[in-house]
Motif scaffolding. Structure first.
Motif, PDB file in Angstrom:
ATOM      1  N   ASP A   1       0.379   5.647   0.074  1.00 19.16           N
ATOM      2  CA  ASP A   1      -0.467   6.850   0.074  1.00 19.16           C
ATOM      3  C   ASP A   1      -1.956   6.508   0.055  1.00 19.16           C
ATOM      4  OD1 ASP A   1       1.763   8.541   0.089  1.00 19.16           O
ATOM      5  OD2 ASP A   1       1.900   8.510  -2.105  1.00 19.16           O
TER       6      ASP A   1
ATOM      7  N   ARG B   1       4.877  -3.108  -8.283  1.00 22.04           N
ATOM      8  CA  ARG B   1       4.997  -2.794  -6.854  1.00 22.04           C
ATOM      9  C   ARG B   1       6.447  -2.437  -6.526  1.00 22.04           C
ATOM     10  NH1 ARG B   1       2.425  -7.740  -6.434  1.00 22.04           N
ATOM     11  NH2 ARG B   1       4.020  -8.551  -5.038  1.00 22.04           N
TER      12      ARG B   1
ATOM     13  N   ASP C   1      -3.369   3.913  -1.235  1.00 28.05           N
ATOM     14  CA  ASP C   1      -3.752   3.060  -2.362  1.00 28.05           C
ATOM     15  C   ASP C   1      -3.319   1.619  -2.105  1.00 28.05           C
ATOM     16  OD1 ASP C   1      -4.803   5.197  -3.862  1.00 28.05           O
ATOM     17  OD2 ASP C   1      -2.812   5.685  -4.657  1.00 28.05           O
ATOM     18  N   ASP C   2      -4.220   0.676  -2.350  1.00 26.28           N
ATOM     19  CA  ASP C   2      -3.925  -0.749  -2.228  1.00 26.28           C
ATOM     20  C   ASP C   2      -3.198  -1.206  -3.484  1.00 26.28           C
ATOM     21  OD1 ASP C   2      -3.905  -3.507  -1.940  1.00 26.28           O
ATOM     22  OD2 ASP C   2      -6.047  -3.664  -1.509  1.00 26.28           O
ATOM     23  N   LEU C   3      -1.945  -1.651  -3.343  1.00 28.94           N
ATOM     24  CA  LEU C   3      -1.132  -2.060  -4.483  1.00 28.94           C
ATOM     25  C   LEU C   3      -1.084  -3.572  -4.670  1.00 28.94           C
ATOM     26  CD1 LEU C   3       1.937   0.325  -3.992  1.00 28.94           C
ATOM     27  CD2 LEU C   3      -0.208   0.755  -5.222  1.00 28.94           C
TER      28      LEU C   3
ATOM     29  N   ASN D   1       7.229   1.102  -7.463  1.00 29.23           N
ATOM     30  CA  ASN D   1       6.725   2.004  -6.420  1.00 29.23           C
ATOM     31  C   ASN D   1       7.636   2.001  -5.205  1.00 29.23           C
ATOM     32  OD1 ASN D   1       3.954   3.272  -7.014  1.00 29.23           O
ATOM     33  ND2 ASN D   1       3.761   1.195  -7.802  1.00 29.23           N
TER      34      ASN D   1
ATOM     35  N   ALA E   1       0.863  -1.187   0.000  1.00 32.70           N
ATOM     36  CA  ALA E   1       0.000   0.000   0.000  1.00 32.70           C
ATOM     37  C   ALA E   1       0.897   1.233   0.000  1.00 32.70           C
ATOM     38  CB  ALA E   1      -0.905   0.010   1.223  1.00 32.70           C
TER      39      ALA E   1
END
Length: 97
Positions: A12, A24, A14-16, A27, A10
């Motif tokens: 910010d 991922r 947001d579920d990644l 990020n 996750a």
């Protein structure tokens, strides 16, 4: 201190988890591009788990290695497509045997 970050689920708010591992990881690399003072970020290893990588992990005193497919989303719990190779000389592993 060394931080071994190998995934981010996750960011910010947001579920990644639905993204493939390679996105991922992108990020994660952006998140850790400027780590806080005093934290060293270990590099992310790409490629196959081979004898050289395994021996390097053992020399570093790591518990072992886990290989995940770059195109898979994150799923909780153990997964059949993960490959885990244990360092049999690690103290935590010796207690499991």
């Amino acid at each position: 201190m060394q931080l071994y970050a190998f995934d981010v689920l996750a960011l910010d708010g947001d579920d990644l988890r639905g993204l493939p591992l390679h996105l991922r990881n992108t990020n994660l690399q952006r998140l850790l591009a400027r780590p806080p003072d005093g934290i060293t970020v270990a590099p992310f290893e790409r490629g196959e788990i081979g004898p050289d990588l395994y021996r390097a992990a053992c020399r570093m005193g790591l518990e072992g290695l886990v290989s995940k497919h770059r195109d898979r989303p994150h799923r909780g719990g153990r997964q059949k497509h993960w490959i885990k190779v244990k360092n049999r000389g690690h103290p935590a592993i010796g207690r499991e045997l």
